[in-house]
Design a protein around this motif. Structure first.
Motif, mmCIF file in Angstrom:
data_model
loop_
_atom_site.group_PDB
_atom_site.id
_atom_site.type_symbol
_atom_site.label_atom_id
_atom_site.label_comp_id
_atom_site.label_asym_id
_atom_site.label_seq_id
_atom_site.Cartn_x
_atom_site.Cartn_y
_atom_site.Cartn_z
ATOM 1 N N GLU A 25 -5.719 -2.055 2.667
ATOM 2 C CA GLU A 25 -5.095 -1.036 1.841
ATOM 3 C C GLU A 25 -5.539 -1.153 0.386
ATOM 4 O O GLU A 25 -5.802 -0.151 -0.282
ATOM 5 C CB GLU A 25 -3.557 -1.151 1.911
ATOM 6 C CG GLU A 25 -2.946 -0.609 3.187
ATOM 7 C CD GLU A 25 -3.170 -1.519 4.382
ATOM 8 O OE1 GLU A 25 -3.601 -2.669 4.181
ATOM 9 O OE2 GLU A 25 -2.939 -1.068 5.514
ATOM 10 N N ASN A 74 -0.351 -1.439 13.222
ATOM 11 C CA ASN A 74 -0.611 -0.319 12.337
ATOM 12 C C ASN A 74 0.593 0.603 12.230
ATOM 13 O O ASN A 74 0.931 1.082 11.149
ATOM 14 C CB ASN A 74 -1.802 0.494 12.863
ATOM 15 C CG ASN A 74 -3.117 -0.054 12.345
ATOM 16 O OD1 ASN A 74 -3.139 -0.712 11.301
ATOM 17 N ND2 ASN A 74 -4.175 0.177 13.077
ATOM 18 N N LYS A 79 3.172 -0.848 10.027
ATOM 19 C CA LYS A 79 2.738 -0.834 8.639
ATOM 20 C C LYS A 79 2.907 0.561 8.037
ATOM 21 O O LYS A 79 3.459 0.743 6.955
ATOM 22 C CB LYS A 79 1.266 -1.265 8.591
ATOM 23 C CG LYS A 79 0.865 -1.950 7.295
ATOM 24 C CD LYS A 79 -0.634 -2.180 7.235
ATOM 25 C CE LYS A 79 -1.127 -3.209 8.236
ATOM 26 N NZ LYS A 79 -2.598 -3.304 8.206
ATOM 27 N N SER A 130 -5.858 2.397 7.681
ATOM 28 C CA SER A 130 -5.432 2.096 9.045
ATOM 29 C C SER A 130 -6.170 2.910 10.090
ATOM 30 O O SER A 130 -6.470 2.410 11.168
ATOM 31 C CB SER A 130 -3.939 2.375 9.211
ATOM 32 O OG SER A 130 -3.211 1.557 8.345
#
Lengths: 273, 665
Positions: B126, B198, B201, B258
Motif C-alpha cells: 500500500e 486481502n 485488509k 491489492s
C-alpha cells in the motif's frame, strides 16, 4: 411580409436591382422556430443594417444568406439564382462573410491571412498570379493594415484584428459583404473606425453590405437602410429616418425610446426613456 | 472564464428509483449460482466457518469463492467513494482514479518495486502504491495547474501521465520476461483470491475511509458552490482539499495494491448515483459507494460466466465498460472551447535558415549515430566501414523504418492539428492508432495466418473507422476540441481494454501482439523498411497538395465556407492522408508514441509556421526523434532491447506534459 408597409414613396429598395430575393424563408431547430416565413428583397450597392432583439433571428438570417446554414423552408436567390445552385467557390467570389467571432488565427502573419481571401479565385492548387498579389496589396491599403503586414495576427489589438479580417474580405474581391455583428467586441473608437471603413468601402467601391448590428444608433449612423426583425419575422424596414421614430423603436425593442437630434449634424439619436 | 464540463440534464435527471437494487440482486443471484455449482447449500455453513481440510471443494469454497464474492463489493465501494470525493474536490464529473493517472502511477511504482527492490515491499504494498499515486497526481497537477484545473486539462494530463507511466511499466515488464504473464494479469485487475487476507485488509480500509469521509463531508459539500464562495464562507479551502485528495489517494491506491487496476469504477459509480437522482453531495456520497459495490460485483460475476476459453480479468471488463461510459459522458459535455492554445512563439524570420541548418545537422547526427554507434560486450563501439558491411542488414532497415514511421506520425500530427484547429490533437490522442490496433486484433482473431497486405488493410480500416467515429461525434459539435479529445480518449481506452483482453486470453495466435503493441522494430525486414519509406515519401508528396486547405481549415468552418472551401471534400481528403500515415506508422512502431503530438510542436517552436515548411520540418523532426528512440532502445540495456514505441513515449512524454503546462489559458 404582411406586416410590411411601404414607408415612403422613396423606398430605397425600389430604385436598385435586388441582390438577394427571399421567398418564404424559414429556419427551425427541433422545438423552436428561429425564422418564420420571410419574404423580402435586399438591394444591391447599399449598406443594409439588420437590427432586432436578442434571439430575433438576425444572425440566423445572415448565416443562411452566407450559405453557412441551409434554410429549412423557402428559397433564397442570389442574383436570380437559387443559393444551392451556386458552386462553393463561385459563390465565394460574389459574397464574403465575416462570422460574429472571427477565430484566433494562431501563427499567421497579417499578410498571409489577407491573402487567404484569394482562395475562391485560385483554389487549392491554382497558381498565385500577379493579379492576386495586387488585390491583396490593394485590400491592405484600403483597410490601412499595411503597417501590420508582417506581424502575427494574434499580437494585434481587437480593432486592428477586425480591420485585418475586413481586409481579407476585401481581398476576396466580392460585390457583397455579409457582416455578423462586426463591432460587438470592440470599444467605442474601434466601433466607429470599423463601421466607418465599411461605409467607405460600400460608397467608394459600390459594395453591397448586409450587417447585423446591435446598436440602433450605430445602424442609423452608418447604414442606408434598416431591416428590423422581431421573433423571426421582419417587423419593419425602411430608410433610417423612417425607423428612428418612437413608435417604430417601441415595436422593435419593446422599450419606450426618445429621439433627439444630434446637436451638430442633425442625425437622429435614440435612447431609452 | 472557466468552462465547466457540465454534468448535463441527462445525468441530473432524476430517474425512477435507480437501478441499484436490480444490479445488486443480479450480482447476488449470480454469486449464489456460482456457489451452488461448487458446493451443496447444506454444506455452506460448514464451508464458511470450518472447512474440511481434506475436501478440496470446501477448501476452494472457503479460500477462493467466498473471499472473491466479498472483495468485489468492498473494492467497488472503496473506488466509488474515491471517485465521488475526487469529483467533488476537483469539481470535475470526469475525475476518477483512472482518468487522473493515479492507478497507473500506483501500478508503475509496484512493478518497479517488485522487480528492482523487492525488500521495499516489506513496508507494505500500500505504501509503495500510495507513493506512485502521489507522484502521478503531482505530475497531473503540475501539468494542468497552469490552467486552474479546468476539467478537460486535468483529464488530458491524466491521460498523458497514464500513458507515460504505462509505458514505463511495460518497459520494465518487457525487460523481465519471467514475470511477464503474472504481472500482466495482475495489472489488468484480477479479483482471484486465495484467502481472506486481502478482503479483510480492504474491509478495514473501507471502514476507515468511510469514517474519515464522514468527518470531511460537511466541508466538502460547501465546494458545490464556486471556490471563491467557499472561501468567503470561511472554509480553510486548501487544507480541506488537500486532506480529501490524500484520502482519495489512499483509498484508490489501496485497491491497486491489492487487486491491480480496476479502471473506471470510480467514474461510473458517481455518474450512476447522479443519474439515480442524487442531487446533493451528501446523497452522492452515500449512493456512490453502493453503486460502486454493485458495479464491481456484477462485472466480476459476469466476467466469470462469460463463455471464454479463459476467464477475462475483471479490470479489463471494467475498462471496456468505462470507455463506453466516457464516450456517453463526453457526448454531453458542454461544447465550449476549453482546450489550451499553445504559447505564441515569436521568432525572427531571419534566424530560420540557421535553425534549419541546426535541424538538418541534428538529424544527420542521429541517423549516422544510429548506424555506426553500438554497444558490444566491451562497451561503446563505433563500427568501421568494414564491420558495417556485416551490420547494415541489421541496422539500416530498422533505422529506415523508424525514420519513416516518425516522419509519417509527424505529418499526421500536423494534418490533425490543422484540421481540428486544436493544438493538442494528435493521431495518438484522437484514437486513430488505437483504432488501427483494434483492426489488427480483430484480424488476428478471425484469420490468424495472413500476409502483410491483409495486416495493413485491417489496420487501415480500423484506423479509418476510429477516425470516422471521432469525426462523426466531432462534426455535430463543429469539432469542439474537448469533444474530440474525450472521444479519442474513449477509443484509446477501449482499445487498450480489448488488447489486454486479447493478451490475457492466452490465445497463441496473439503472441506477436504484445511486442507489436509495445512497438518493436527489430523484426523489420529490408523490404518492409523500403515499403515504409516509400509510403512516407508518397505521403510527404501528397500532403502539400492540401496546403491551402490546411491554412484555412484551422480558422473554423465559418471562415472556410465563406471562402468557398468545400468542407466535406477537404476534411475527408486531409483525414484520409492522416489516417493512412498514422496506420503506416502504427504498423511499425505500435500504437503509442507521442511523436505525432510532439514533432509538430517542435517544428512550430523552431519557427516553422507556414504549412509547407512545417510539414517538411515536422516530418524530419519526427523521423529523427524516432531514430533516436530506436537507437536508445537498441543500446540502453544491451544485450537486450527495449521496444522503440515505449522509448519514444518515455522520450516525448515529459515534453508533451510540459507543453500542456505552459499552454496559454
Amino acid at each position: 411580409m404582411q406586416s410590411l408597409r411601404p414607408l415612403s414613396a422613396a423606398d430605397p429598395a425600389s430604385d436598385v436591382a435586388p441582390l438577394f430575393e427571399l421567398d418564404g424563408l424559414g429556419f427551425s431547430v427541433p422545438g423552436r422556430t428561429l425564422l418564420g416565413s420571410l419574404s423580402l428583397t435586399l438591394p444591391a450597392r447599399r449598406c443594409v443594417g439588420v437590427i432586432g432583439h436578442n434571439g430575433s433571428g438576425k444572425s440566423t438570417l445572415l448565416k443562411i444568406l452566407a450559405r453557412q446554414q441551409p434554410a429549412s423552408a423557402g428559397t433564397v436567390r442570389f442574383e436570380g439564382k437559387a443559393l444551392g445552385d451556386w458552386s462553393d467557390r463561385g459563390f465565394a467570389r460574389k459574397v464574403a462573410y465575416l462570422p460574429q467571432q472571427p477565430p484566433p488565427a494562431t501563427g499567421m502573419l497579417v499578410r498571409e491571412l489577407v491573402a487567404l481571401g484569394r482562395y475562391p479565385w485560385h483554389g487549392a492548387l491554382g497558381r498565385l498570379r500577379q493579379g492576386d498579389r495586387d488585390k491583396v496589396a490593394e485590400a491592405m491599403a484600403l483597410t490601412d493594415v499595411e503597417r501590420f503586414a508582417d506581424r502575427l495576427v494574434d499580437t494585434l489589438s481587437g480593432g486592428e484584428r477586425q480591420r485585418v479580417w475586413l481586409a481579407m474580405l476585401v481581398a476576396q474581391d466580392t460585390g457583397c459583404l455579409l457582416l455578423d455583428e462586426p463591432i460587438s467586441a470592440l470599444d467605442l473608437s474601434h466601433q466607429l473606425e470599423t463601421l466607418g471603413l465599411v461605409q467607405r468601402l460600400s460608397r467608394e467601391r459600390g459594395l453591397s453590405v448586409v450587417a447585423v448590428l446591435h446598436d440602433v444608433n450605430m445602424a442609423a449612423r452608418f447604414c442606408d437602410e434598416i431591416i428590423a426583425l422581431h421573433s423571426g419575422d421582419v417587423i419593419t424596414r425602411g430608410a433610417v429616418a423612417a425607423i428612428m421614430t418612437r413608435d417604430e423603436l417601441l415595436r422593435i425593442y419593446g422599450v419606450e425610446m426618445e429621439i433627439l437630434a444630434h446637436p451638430r449634424n442633425g442625425q437622429r439619436l435614440a435612447f431609452a426613456r | 472564464m472557466r468552462a465547466e464540463i457540465d454534468s448535463g440534464s441527462w445525468l441530473a435527471a432524476p430517474s425512477s428509483g435507480g437501478i441499484l437494487p436490480l444490479m445488486g440482486l443480479a450480482a447476488a443471484c449470480l454469486a449464489l449460482v456460482g456457489l451452488w455449482g461448487e458446493l451443496q447449500p447444506s454444506q455452506w455453513m460448514m464451508g464458511l466457518f470450518a472447512p474440511e481440510a481434506s475436501d478440496p471443494r470446501q477448501m476452494a469454497f472457503h479460500h477462493a469463492l467466498l473471499p472473491r464474492i466479498f472483495i468485489a463489493p468492498i473494492a467497488g465501494a472503496i473506488l466509488g467513494l474515491a471517485g465521488v470525493i475526487l469529483q467533488q474536490v476537483l469539481r470535475n464529473p470526469l475525475a476518477d482514479p483512472t482518468t487522473l493517472g493515479i492507478s497507473a502511477g500506483a501500478h508503475g511504482a509496484l512493478v518497479a518495486a517488485t522487480l528492482f527492490a523487492p525488500m521495499l515491499l516489506d513496508f507494505g504494498r500500500e505504501t509503495i502504491a500510495l507513493c506512485g499515486g502521489i507522484v502521478a497526481m503531482a505530475c497531473v497537477f503540475a501539468a494542468a495547474g497552469g490552467r486552474r484545473f479546468s476539467p478537460l486539462s486535468v483529464i488530458l494530463a491524466g491521460l498523458l501521465v497514464s500513458l507515460f507511466f504505462g509505458a514505463g511499466a511495460s518497459a520494465l515488464v518487457v525487460l523481465n520476461h519471467d514475470y511477464l504473464t503474472e504481472l500482466f494479469i495482475w495489472q489488468s485487475g484480477s479479483l482471484l483470491q486465495s484467502g481472506w487476507g486481502n478482503t479483510a485488509k480492504l474491509a478495514i480500509v473501507l471502514i476507515a475511509g468511510a469514517a474519515a469521509t464522514a468527518l470531511l463531508a460537511r466541508v466538502l459539500s460547501v465546494l458545490d458552490i464556486e471556490e471563491s464562495g467557499a472561501r468567503s464562507l470561511g472554509v480553510p479551502l486548501a487544507a480541506v482539499q488537500g486532506a480529501a485528495l490524500l484520502l482519495a489517494l489512499l483509498l484508490s491506491t489501496a485497491v491497486v495494491a491489492s487487486l491491480g487496476v480496476l479502471g473506471f469504477v470510480g467514474l461510473a459509480a458517481p455518474a450512476l448515483a447522479r443519474r439515480s437522482g442524487a442531487r446533493t453531495f451528501q446523497q452522492r456520497l452515500v449512493r456512490s459507494p453502493l453503486y460502486g459495490a454493485a458495479i464491481l460485483s456484477l462485472t466480476d460475476q459476469i466476467a466469470q460466466i462469460l463463455p471464454l476459453a479463459q476467464e477475462i480479468p475483471t479490470g479489463v471488463a471494467t475498462a471496456v465498460m468505462g470507455a463506453l461510459l466516457l464516450l456517453g459522458l463526453s457526448g454531453r459535455a458542454s461544447a465550449k472551447a476549453d482546450l489550451p492554445a499553445p504559447p505564441p512563439v515569436h521568432f525572427d524570420a531571419g534566424h530560420r535558415s540557421a535553425f534549419l541548418a541546426c535541424l538538418i545537422g541534428i538529424i544527420l547526427a542521429a541517423v549516422l549515430g544510429a548506424i555506426f554507434m553500438g554497444r558490444d560486450h566491451g562497451g561503446w563501439h563505433w563500427s568501421s566501414i568494414q564491420e558495417l558491411s556485416a551490420l547494415w542488414l541489421w541496422r539500416v532497415p530498422r533505422i529506415a523504418a523508424s525514420f519513416a514511421a516518425g516522419s509519417m506520425l509527424g505529418v499526421a500530427g500536423v494534418l490533425m492539428q490543422r484540421l481540428t484547429g486544436n493544438p493538442m490533437a494528435a493521431p495518438e490522442i484522437l484514437g486513430i492508432s488505437a483504432g488501427a490496433s483494434i483492426g489488427l486484433i480483430v484480424l488476428l482473431l478471425i484469420a490468424p495466418a495472413v500476409d502483410a497486405g491483409w495486416t495493413i488493410l485491417a489496420a487501415s480500416m480500423g484506423g479509418t473507422l476510429a477516425l470516422a467515429g471521432v469525426l462523426l461525434v466531432g462534426m455535430r459539435s463543429s469539432f469542439a476540441p474537448q469533444r474530440l479529445v474525450l472521444t479519442g480518449v474513449s477509443i484509446a481506452t477501449l482499445c487498450s481494454g480489448l488488447a489486454a483482453l486479447a493478451m490475457t486470453s492466452g490465445d497463441p495466435r496473439l503472441g506477436g501482439l504484445v511486442s507489436w503493441m509495445a512497438g518493436s522494430t527489430h523484426r523489420v525486414t529490408p523490404s518492409g523498411a523500403a515499403l515504409a519509406l516509400t509510403l512516407a515519401a508518397i505521403l510527404l508528396l501528397v500532403a502539400p497538395l492540401t496546403a491551402r486547405w490546411l491554412d484555412i481549415l484551422p480558422l473554423g468552418s465559418g471562415i472556410a465556407r465563406g471562402l468557398g472551401l468545400g468542407l466535406g471534400k477537404s476534411r475527408l481528403s486531409v483525414l484520409l492522408i492522416a489516417a493512412i500515415a498514422t496506420t503506416g506508422a502504427t504498423l511499425i512502431v505500435g500504437p503509442l508514441t507521442f511523436i505525432g503530438l510532439m514533432a509538430p510542436h517542435l517544428g512550430r517552436l523552431l519557427g516553422f509556421r507556414r504549412v509547407m515548411p512545417q510539414l517538411i520540418a515536422t516530418s524530419l523532426i519526427g523521423g529523427a526523434l524516432m531514430v533516436l528512440a530506436d537507437w536508445i532502445a537498441r543500446i540502453v540495456i544491451f544485450p537486450w532491447q527495449l521496444p522503440t514505441g515505449i522509448v519514444a513515449t518515455l522520450l516525448a512524454g515529459p515534453f508533451v506534459l510540459n507543453l500542456l503546462r505552459r499552454a496559454r489559458r
